[in-house]
Design a protein around this motif. Structure first.
Motif, mmCIF file in Angstrom:
data_model
loop_
_atom_site.group_PDB
_atom_site.id
_atom_site.type_symbol
_atom_site.label_atom_id
_atom_site.label_comp_id
_atom_site.label_asym_id
_atom_site.label_seq_id
_atom_site.Cartn_x
_atom_site.Cartn_y
_atom_site.Cartn_z
ATOM 1 N N THR A 107 46.752 38.102 47.427
ATOM 2 C CA THR A 107 45.483 38.797 47.673
ATOM 3 C C THR A 107 45.277 39.886 46.630
ATOM 4 O OG1 THR A 107 45.647 38.366 50.044
ATOM 5 C CG2 THR A 107 44.147 40.121 49.360
ATOM 6 N N THR A 150 42.485 43.161 45.430
ATOM 7 C CA THR A 150 41.364 44.022 45.792
ATOM 8 C C THR A 150 40.534 44.278 44.543
ATOM 9 O OG1 THR A 150 42.620 45.094 47.550
ATOM 10 C CG2 THR A 150 40.663 46.245 46.735
ATOM 11 N N ASP A 153 37.048 45.921 42.789
ATOM 12 C CA ASP A 153 36.027 46.971 42.940
ATOM 13 C C ASP A 153 35.083 46.866 41.744
ATOM 14 O OD1 ASP A 153 34.498 49.235 43.259
ATOM 15 O OD2 ASP A 153 36.183 50.594 43.589
ATOM 16 N N GLU A 200 37.981 41.799 49.081
ATOM 17 C CA GLU A 200 39.374 41.429 49.338
ATOM 18 C C GLU A 200 39.472 39.930 49.090
ATOM 19 O OE1 GLU A 200 42.087 43.238 50.154
ATOM 20 O OE2 GLU A 200 40.869 45.029 49.799
#
Length: 525
Positions: free
Chosen positions: A37, A39, A41, A118
């Motif tokens: 996974t 993250t 932005d 995510e």
């Protein structure tokens, strides 16, 4: 330094509570490998009136994942976009700013939307472990930043991206398995498009962007001559704007296609002067001629070099006396010097920007003349026939000219006349249908013959120059002389072929078909 990656992917929506189907065994997928996974932005930038979004272009600064940095995505066909990547920095890299300039113009780029994702990543691999595609499940939170921060919206989506060099048919096969599992194609083309659709837009920026996109691309030809001509003009303007970044990125054939769009615009202004007021279009036509000339410096050099290289490859080894290939290569490199920088300077200059703005203004508020309100069948047939009569006079002059420079110049002028008649017929095709296409095809054949003759004239001048350079360096000029003779013979064949081709292109039945529209009265002249 920016890198370009061709991205071929499809996006899907996952129903609330839904799960992705197991794709093992589907379309050659031997295994699905979990990649963990990440993250992400991302802040997306655009003008206040969303000029980039209106054309399907996205510009973002993203952190997280394996490709943090600035990303510019340009449409490249169905399911495909070219992603230009630049290293992470606080400000927009200059090379990306240049690539959006034709669309942004003088407007400021502002942070428009922030997306937090995510991302669960899985690799779809074949029996040998080779990557077929990457499947990503994104839980997205989007918030509008401009004009004021808004409330967040959330959704889950899936992306399936084809591995580099993969077969797009794989996406079709995978989609059948996904849809059977309850997953459906996303309505929005991108995360940004969905975020803009689902967040508040109190300033009405989306409407303004849509209006601007429409002004650039134009609606389909309609009930009047003005509708048809403006649709054509707007399509060519949209092509110039869209090809600007391709030219900067040196995409194959992009300079030629952009140059053709400028020529078609200029030709439309000349051919349809009863529709658009020449007091407004003549200054723009002059500027388009300037731009086409600047684009042509590189393009003409490329075409000439390719022709000479082809002629050299056609020579038997025994006729290639001396370092002919090396001499030709050095000559080509010398001619190229500075032309690339010059063209980029033109595209970055104020004169080019002013031309784009002026064309936008004409598109938004066209200077229509009374004939613009008439049926297109009447006005456009008249315009095509007027260009044909002009061409006929040029061809007559060429056929009567004595061999040599006078005939060469006359055939070059006839070539330009054939191109103008062709463009006029192409512009009229939405209203006139198959007869216009047939007439344009005839003009294309004539243009190609005359163009090959002109290219031969240019090649012979270059071969004389190469022969002189070779002699000055103490090298044999024999090969260049042989190539010259072959070009001279080709030009003579084209001159001999012109009368028969013109006789066919000028037959009354072709122009008569333009006037005979089913269910329409004959043209009133």
């Amino acid at each position: 330094m920016a890198d370009t990656v061709r991205e071929i992917e499809r996006k899907y929506e996952v129903p609330d509570g839904g799960r992705l189907p197991d794709l093992t065994g589907a379309a050659g997928v031997a295994d699905v490998v979990d990649q963990g996974t990440a993250t992400l932005d991302a802040t997306y930038y655009d003008t206040a009136d969303q000029r980039l979004a209106a054309h399907g272009v996205t510009l973002r600064r993203r952190t997280g994942g394996g490709d943090a940095g600035w990303h510019l995505k340009l449409p490249a066909g169905p399911d495909a976009r070219d992603e230009i990547r630049a290293p992470l920095s606080d400000t927009l890299p200059a090379e990306l700013a240049a690539l959006v300039r034709s669309r942004v113009r003088d407007a400021a780029l502002v942070p428009l939307v922030r997306l937090l994702s995510e991302r669960d990543v899985r690799h779809l691999v074949d029996a040998d472990g080779a990557l077929l595609a990457e499947l990503s499940a994104d839980r997205v939170t989007a918030r509008r930043l401009t004009p004021e921060p808004g409330e967040p919206v959330r959704w889950t989506e899936v992306e399936v991206e084809l591995a580099p060099g993969g077969d797009p048919a794989l996406l079709d096969a995978l989609e059948s398995h996904l849809t059977r599992g309850g997953v459906r194609r996303a309505a929005a083309a991108s995360k940004l498009a969905r975020a803009l659709a689902e967040t508040a837009d109190p300033a009405g920026a989306g409407e303004r962007a849509g209006a601007k996109a429409g002004a650039g691309e134009g609606a389909a030809a309609g009930a009047t001559a003005g509708d048809t001509v403006l649709a054509y003009v707007r399509a060519q303007l949209a092509a110039v704007v869209a090809l600007d970044p391709a030219v900067r990125l040196e995409a194959p054939d992009s300079v030629h296609r952009m140059r053709v769009a400028t020529r078609r615009l200029r030709s439309a202004f000349r051919s349809f002067r009863k529709v658009l007021d020449r007091a407004a279009t003549d200054p723009l036509a002059d500027e388009l001629k300037w731009l086409a000339g600047e684009l042509g410096i590189d393009r003409d050099r490329e075409v000439l070099t390719a022709r000479l290289e082809e002629r050299l490859r056609g020579l038997p080894d025994e006729l290639r006396a001396g370092p002919v290939a090396a001499r030709l290569g050095a000559w080509a490199r010398e001619r190229r010097g500075g032309t690339r920088d010059r063209l980029l300077g033109v595209l970055d200059g104020d004169r080019y920007l002013a031309l784009l703005n002026a064309l936008d203004a004409l598109s938004a508020e066209p200077p229509l003349r009374p004939a613009a309100t008439r049926p297109p069948e009447d006005v456009l047939v008249e315009a095509v026939e007027r260009d044909y009569r002009r061409l006929a006079a040029l061809v007559t002059t060429a056929l009567a000219a004595p061999p040599g420079q006078d005939r060469d110049l006359a055939m070059h002028e006839a070539r330009k006349g054939a191109k103008r008649a062709r463009y006029a017929a192409e512009a009229a095709r939405p209203a006139l249908g198959r007869p216009a296409k047939a007439f344009a095809d005839l003009m294309t054949g004539l243009q190609e013959l005359l163009g090959d003759h002109q290219d031969s004239c240019v090649a012979r001048r270059a071969l004389r120059e190469l022969a002189e350079q070779a002699q000055a360096a103490g090298e044999s000029a024999f090969a260049f002389g042989v190539m010259y003779g072959r070009e001279e013979a080709l030009a003579a064949r084209r001159e001999a072929e012109l009368p028969a081709l013109w006789a066919e292109a000028s037959r009354e039945k072709h122009r008569g078909a333009l006037r005979r529209r089913p269910g329409r009265p004959a043209s009133r002249r």
